[in-house]
Scaffold this active site. Structure first.
Site, PDB file in Angstrom:
ATOM      1  N   SER A 135       1.398  -1.611   0.117  1.00 23.26           N
ATOM      2  CA  SER A 135      -0.325  -0.086  -0.253  1.00 23.26           C
ATOM      3  C   SER A 135       0.857   1.110  -0.671  1.00 23.26           C
ATOM      4  O   SER A 135       1.436   1.216   0.663  1.00 23.26           O
ATOM      5  CB  SER A 135      -1.001  -0.161   1.469  1.00 23.26           C
TER       6      SER A 135
HETATM    7  N1  SAH Z   1       0.044  -5.374   4.065  1.00 26.74           N
HETATM    8  C1  SAH Z   1       0.417  -6.048   3.137  1.00 26.74           C
HETATM    9  C2  SAH Z   1       0.312  -5.797   1.402  1.00 26.74           C
HETATM   10  C3  SAH Z   1      -0.169  -6.506   0.763  1.00 26.74           C
HETATM   11  S1  SAH Z   1      -1.626  -7.308  -0.884  1.00 26.74           S
HETATM   12  C4  SAH Z   1       2.093  -4.636   3.169  1.00 26.74           C
HETATM   13  O1  SAH Z   1       2.331  -4.184   3.694  1.00 26.74           O
HETATM   14  O2  SAH Z   1       2.628  -5.469   1.537  1.00 26.74           O
HETATM   15  C5  SAH Z   1      -2.999  -7.816   0.292  1.00 26.74           C
HETATM   16  C6  SAH Z   1      -2.585  -9.142   0.315  1.00 26.74           C
HETATM   17  O3  SAH Z   1      -3.299  -9.756   1.057  1.00 26.74           O
HETATM   18  C7  SAH Z   1      -1.801 -10.221  -0.719  1.00 26.74           C
HETATM   19  O4  SAH Z   1      -0.388 -10.932  -0.574  1.00 26.74           O
HETATM   20  C8  SAH Z   1      -2.792 -11.163  -0.427  1.00 26.74           C
HETATM   21  O5  SAH Z   1      -2.228 -11.956  -1.268  1.00 26.74           O
HETATM   22  C9  SAH Z   1      -3.230 -10.956   0.323  1.00 26.74           C
HETATM   23  N2  SAH Z   1      -4.479 -11.737   0.789  1.00 26.74           N
HETATM   24  C10 SAH Z   1      -5.664 -12.015   0.372  1.00 26.74           C
HETATM   25  N3  SAH Z   1      -6.628 -12.632   0.567  1.00 26.74           N
HETATM   26  C11 SAH Z   1      -6.072 -13.334   1.514  1.00 26.74           C
HETATM   27  C12 SAH Z   1      -6.696 -13.922   3.235  1.00 26.74           C
HETATM   28  N4  SAH Z   1      -8.054 -14.945   2.272  1.00 26.74           N
HETATM   29  N5  SAH Z   1      -5.621 -14.218   4.054  1.00 26.74           N
HETATM   30  C13 SAH Z   1      -4.446 -13.689   3.574  1.00 26.74           C
HETATM   31  N6  SAH Z   1      -3.763 -13.010   3.060  1.00 26.74           N
HETATM   32  C14 SAH Z   1      -4.438 -13.236   2.228  1.00 26.74           C
END
Ligand code: SAH
Length: 217
Positions: free
Chosen positions: A65
């Site tokens: 993000s």
């Molecule tokens: N917090 C992260 C943002 C990553 S984007 C950062 O600081 O980089 C969101 C992430 O959520 C992705 O990596 C995706 O694979 C994960 N995601 C989506 N659905 C999910 C679920 N049900 N359980 C765990 N992770 C999930």
């Protein structure tokens, strides 16, 4: 005396130009944003853009993000240093790293194995030992470790997953984007004396939350 790098200068500018003017004022949140080396959480070729005012791709169709959104979500949890916080969607690990500077322990769940493996390498390199992580569907939470004083969801689903509401401590605060796949409201959910209060902080756009209580994969 340690040398000041371009990354350090860019990180300070990020705080001064992107966070403070937009209303991020919690000193602890600003200190964490000044401390955590965001450039280590992106691929080498993208490190020069790491402190820019935008999200960045991290592989697997996912994104880290925008700095402002990380700070906004972090600030909304109002951490004091003693909390146990659950994060759903480890991704690059950057948000978990920021949280880990502000609370006792971070529990973070990711569904894509390659992303979590990379994030764990960075946690180890930085010696952020108060982050524990696992591969799973985060929409079912982490029941063995519940309740959590704070929950932060970094992917967007159609509704607040029921297990996460159940695993939120009382009092407790959860920040989660909810909406359709094009745009969502970032919601602050507060549990207090058995009551649930929900309010919208901002309009946002996140990648899909995929799982039993999210979108179908
Ligand atoms: N917090 C992260 C943002 C990553 S984007 C950062 O600081 O980089 C969101 C992430 O959520 C992705 O990596 C995706 O694979 C994960 N995601 C989506 N659905 C999910 C679920 N049900 N359980 C765990 N992770 C999930």
């Amino acid at each position: 005396m340690s040398a000041v790098s371009t990354f350090d200068i860019n990180r300070e500018r990020m705080v001064e130009e992107q966070l403070i003017p937009r209303g991020i004022s919690d000193p602890a949140t600003l200190a964490a944003m000044r401390t955590v080396p965001r450039h280590l959480f992106v691929q080498d070729a993208m490190q020069v853009q790491a402190y820019g005012d935008h999200p960045l791709p991290i592989g697997g169709g996912q994104t880290i993000s925008q700095p402002y959104i990380v700070a906004l979500m972090t600030q909304a949890l109002q951490l004091t240093g003693h909390e146990r916080v659950l994060e759903i969607g480890t991704g690059s690990g950057y948000q978990a790293a920021v949280l880990s500077r502000l609370c006792e322990r971070v529990y973070t769940i990711e569904r894509i194995d390659a992303l979590l493996r990379q994030a764990r390498k960075v946690f180890d390199r930085l010696r952020y030992y108060n982050i524990v992580s696992r591969i799973d569907d985060g929409t079912i939470g982490w029941p063995d470790q519940a309740p959590f004083d704070g929950i932060l969801v970094t992917a967007a689903g159609p509704r607040i997953p029921e297990p996460l509401l159940e695993q939120l401590a009382d009092p407790g605060r959860m920040v989660i984007p909810v909406g359709d796949q094009a745009s969502q409201s970032l919601q602050l959910v507060e549990k207090r004396e058995g009551e649930i209060l929900v309010r919208t902080i901002e309009q946002v756009r996140f990648v899909n939350l995929i799982g039993a209580h999210g979108w179908q994969g």
